[in-house]
Write a protein that holds these residues in place. Sequence first.
Motif, mmCIF file in Angstrom:
data_model
loop_
_atom_site.group_PDB
_atom_site.id
_atom_site.type_symbol
_atom_site.label_atom_id
_atom_site.label_comp_id
_atom_site.label_asym_id
_atom_site.label_seq_id
_atom_site.Cartn_x
_atom_site.Cartn_y
_atom_site.Cartn_z
ATOM 1 N N ILE A 133 0.793 -1.234 0.000
ATOM 2 C CA ILE A 133 0.000 0.000 0.000
ATOM 3 C C ILE A 133 0.820 1.276 0.000
ATOM 4 O O ILE A 133 0.322 2.317 -0.405
ATOM 5 C CB ILE A 133 -0.984 0.051 1.187
ATOM 6 N N LYS A 134 2.070 1.230 0.421
ATOM 7 C CA LYS A 134 2.808 2.471 0.673
ATOM 8 C C LYS A 134 2.975 3.343 -0.570
ATOM 9 O O LYS A 134 2.919 4.565 -0.469
ATOM 10 C CB LYS A 134 4.162 2.189 1.328
ATOM 11 N N ASP A 135 3.146 2.749 -1.745
ATOM 12 C CA ASP A 135 3.331 3.554 -2.951
ATOM 13 C C ASP A 135 2.051 4.254 -3.396
ATOM 14 O O ASP A 135 2.103 5.228 -4.139
ATOM 15 C CB ASP A 135 3.880 2.692 -4.096
ATOM 16 N N GLY A 136 0.910 3.800 -2.919
ATOM 17 C CA GLY A 136 -0.365 4.420 -3.269
ATOM 18 C C GLY A 136 -0.791 5.518 -2.307
ATOM 19 O O GLY A 136 -1.856 6.102 -2.468
ATOM 20 N N LEU A 137 0.036 5.799 -1.309
ATOM 21 C CA LEU A 137 -0.288 6.822 -0.321
ATOM 22 C C LEU A 137 0.312 8.161 -0.731
ATOM 23 O O LEU A 137 1.312 8.214 -1.443
ATOM 24 C CB LEU A 137 0.281 6.434 1.047
ATOM 25 N N SER A 138 -0.281 9.232 -0.211
ATOM 26 C CA SER A 138 0.335 10.545 -0.407
ATOM 27 C C SER A 138 1.653 10.556 0.365
ATOM 28 O O SER A 138 1.843 9.791 1.313
ATOM 29 C CB SER A 138 -0.584 11.655 0.099
ATOM 30 N N GLU A 139 2.543 11.420 -0.052
ATOM 31 C CA GLU A 139 3.852 11.474 0.601
ATOM 32 C C GLU A 139 3.714 11.792 2.085
ATOM 33 O O GLU A 139 4.364 11.169 2.927
ATOM 34 C CB GLU A 139 4.761 12.497 -0.080
ATOM 35 N N ASN A 140 2.841 12.753 2.436
ATOM 36 C CA ASN A 140 2.655 13.100 3.847
ATOM 37 C C ASN A 140 2.099 11.931 4.648
ATOM 38 O O ASN A 140 2.547 11.678 5.761
ATOM 39 C CB ASN A 140 1.733 14.317 3.991
ATOM 40 N N SER A 141 1.136 11.225 4.074
ATOM 41 C CA SER A 141 0.564 10.069 4.780
ATOM 42 C C SER A 141 1.635 9.012 5.033
ATOM 43 O O SER A 141 1.750 8.474 6.130
ATOM 44 C CB SER A 141 -0.572 9.449 3.969
ATOM 45 N N ARG A 142 2.413 8.718 3.997
ATOM 46 C CA ARG A 142 3.467 7.708 4.118
ATOM 47 C C ARG A 142 4.509 8.136 5.142
ATOM 48 O O ARG A 142 4.884 7.366 6.029
ATOM 49 C CB ARG A 142 4.128 7.464 2.757
ATOM 50 N N LEU A 143 4.967 9.391 5.054
ATOM 51 C CA LEU A 143 5.991 9.871 5.982
ATOM 52 C C LEU A 143 5.485 9.899 7.422
ATOM 53 O O LEU A 143 6.220 9.546 8.353
ATOM 54 C CB LEU A 143 6.482 11.257 5.559
ATOM 55 N N CYS A 144 4.229 10.323 7.613
ATOM 56 C CA CYS A 144 3.641 10.337 8.961
ATOM 57 C C CYS A 144 3.600 8.927 9.543
ATOM 58 O O CYS A 144 4.023 8.699 10.670
ATOM 59 C CB CYS A 144 2.216 10.898 8.924
ATOM 60 N N PHE A 145 3.089 7.982 8.760
ATOM 61 C CA PHE A 145 2.938 6.626 9.264
ATOM 62 C C PHE A 145 4.300 5.980 9.539
ATOM 63 O O PHE A 145 4.483 5.316 10.561
ATOM 64 C CB PHE A 145 2.115 5.787 8.292
ATOM 65 N N GLU A 146 5.259 6.182 8.641
ATOM 66 C CA GLU A 146 6.601 5.631 8.876
ATOM 67 C C GLU A 146 7.212 6.204 10.144
ATOM 68 O O GLU A 146 7.840 5.480 10.921
ATOM 69 C CB GLU A 146 7.498 5.901 7.666
ATOM 70 N N ALA A 147 7.017 7.503 10.367
ATOM 71 C CA ALA A 147 7.555 8.136 11.573
ATOM 72 C C ALA A 147 6.871 7.587 12.821
ATOM 73 O O ALA A 147 7.527 7.326 13.838
ATOM 74 C CB ALA A 147 7.384 9.655 11.485
ATOM 75 N N LEU A 148 5.568 7.395 12.751
ATOM 76 C CA LEU A 148 4.845 6.818 13.888
ATOM 77 C C LEU A 148 5.302 5.392 14.167
ATOM 78 O O LEU A 148 5.436 4.990 15.321
ATOM 79 C CB LEU A 148 3.334 6.866 13.641
ATOM 80 N N MET A 149 5.559 4.613 13.106
ATOM 81 C CA MET A 149 6.046 3.241 13.297
ATOM 82 C C MET A 149 7.420 3.233 13.960
ATOM 83 O O MET A 149 7.762 2.287 14.656
ATOM 84 C CB MET A 149 6.099 2.491 11.962
ATOM 85 N N LYS A 150 8.193 4.294 13.736
ATOM 86 C CA LYS A 150 9.513 4.384 14.374
ATOM 87 C C LYS A 150 9.422 4.923 15.797
ATOM 88 O O LYS A 150 10.430 5.012 16.492
ATOM 89 C CB LYS A 150 10.432 5.293 13.553
ATOM 90 N N GLY A 151 8.220 5.327 16.215
ATOM 91 C CA GLY A 151 8.034 5.800 17.585
ATOM 92 C C GLY A 151 8.182 7.299 17.764
ATOM 93 O O GLY A 151 8.254 7.781 18.899
ATOM 94 N N GLU A 152 8.212 8.043 16.683
ATOM 95 C CA GLU A 152 8.326 9.503 16.805
ATOM 96 C C GLU A 152 7.030 10.078 17.359
ATOM 97 O O GLU A 152 5.944 9.573 17.085
ATOM 98 C CB GLU A 152 8.636 10.136 15.445
ATOM 99 N N SER A 153 7.153 11.157 18.097
ATOM 100 C CA SER A 153 5.976 11.804 18.675
ATOM 101 C C SER A 153 5.283 12.681 17.636
ATOM 102 O O SER A 153 5.881 13.091 16.635
ATOM 103 C CB SER A 153 6.384 12.660 19.877
ATOM 104 N N PHE A 154 4.030 12.998 17.920
ATOM 105 C CA PHE A 154 3.256 13.866 17.034
ATOM 106 C C PHE A 154 3.934 15.234 16.909
ATOM 107 O O PHE A 154 3.959 15.825 15.834
ATOM 108 C CB PHE A 154 1.832 14.035 17.569
#
Length: 191
Positions: A133-154
């Motif tokens: 699914i990642k290639d079908g996401l907007s860049e912001n959506s992908r970057l947000c989700f990847e950052a959240l998966m790495k444990g970054e805060s909002f």
Amino acid sequence: MENYTRQTLLQKIKSTQDEDSWNEFIEIYRPYIYVIIKNLGVRPVEIEDHVQSTLVICWQKLPDFNYDPDKGRFRYWLSRIAKFTVNNHIRKHSRRSELDKKLELPTSLPPDIEAISDREWKVFISKKAWQNIKDGLSENSRLCFEALMKGESFDIIAERLSIPKNTISVNKKRVEEKMFKEIQRLQREIG
């Protein structure tokens, strides 16, 4: 590549020994077999040999294998073959105690292969869903989700991407919904 359900793919392999179907089988299940063998305590330098041995046994046994979902999951069958392959290797080498010491082979394997199988399947299927699914996401959506998966805060994500925190929440929810749907699809097709 055309997607087949697991049963259709297994049927094609059984009836024709079709090379394309076998290659698809390897593409789908090889990473899963790898993590199962890794979790059996095999030394990293030996994992690939065990994966290959497991695939050879699958190739030999699949023509006679009759999949019945009521009797168990296909991944359990794969896990048992992987465990058999590793156990067989350990038995063969344990006869030579001198070699055992040099190779530092594990003396026992985890008894609950189904628990390992289930845990690793969840990781495997989640990674595969993300790749799908990642290639079908907007860049912001992908970057947000990847950052959240790495444990970054909002706060850190909002500052780095110059977006409001509520946008991060919206992106997270949308991606989670897509992941959930893709995981369900993959479970139906290969699970």
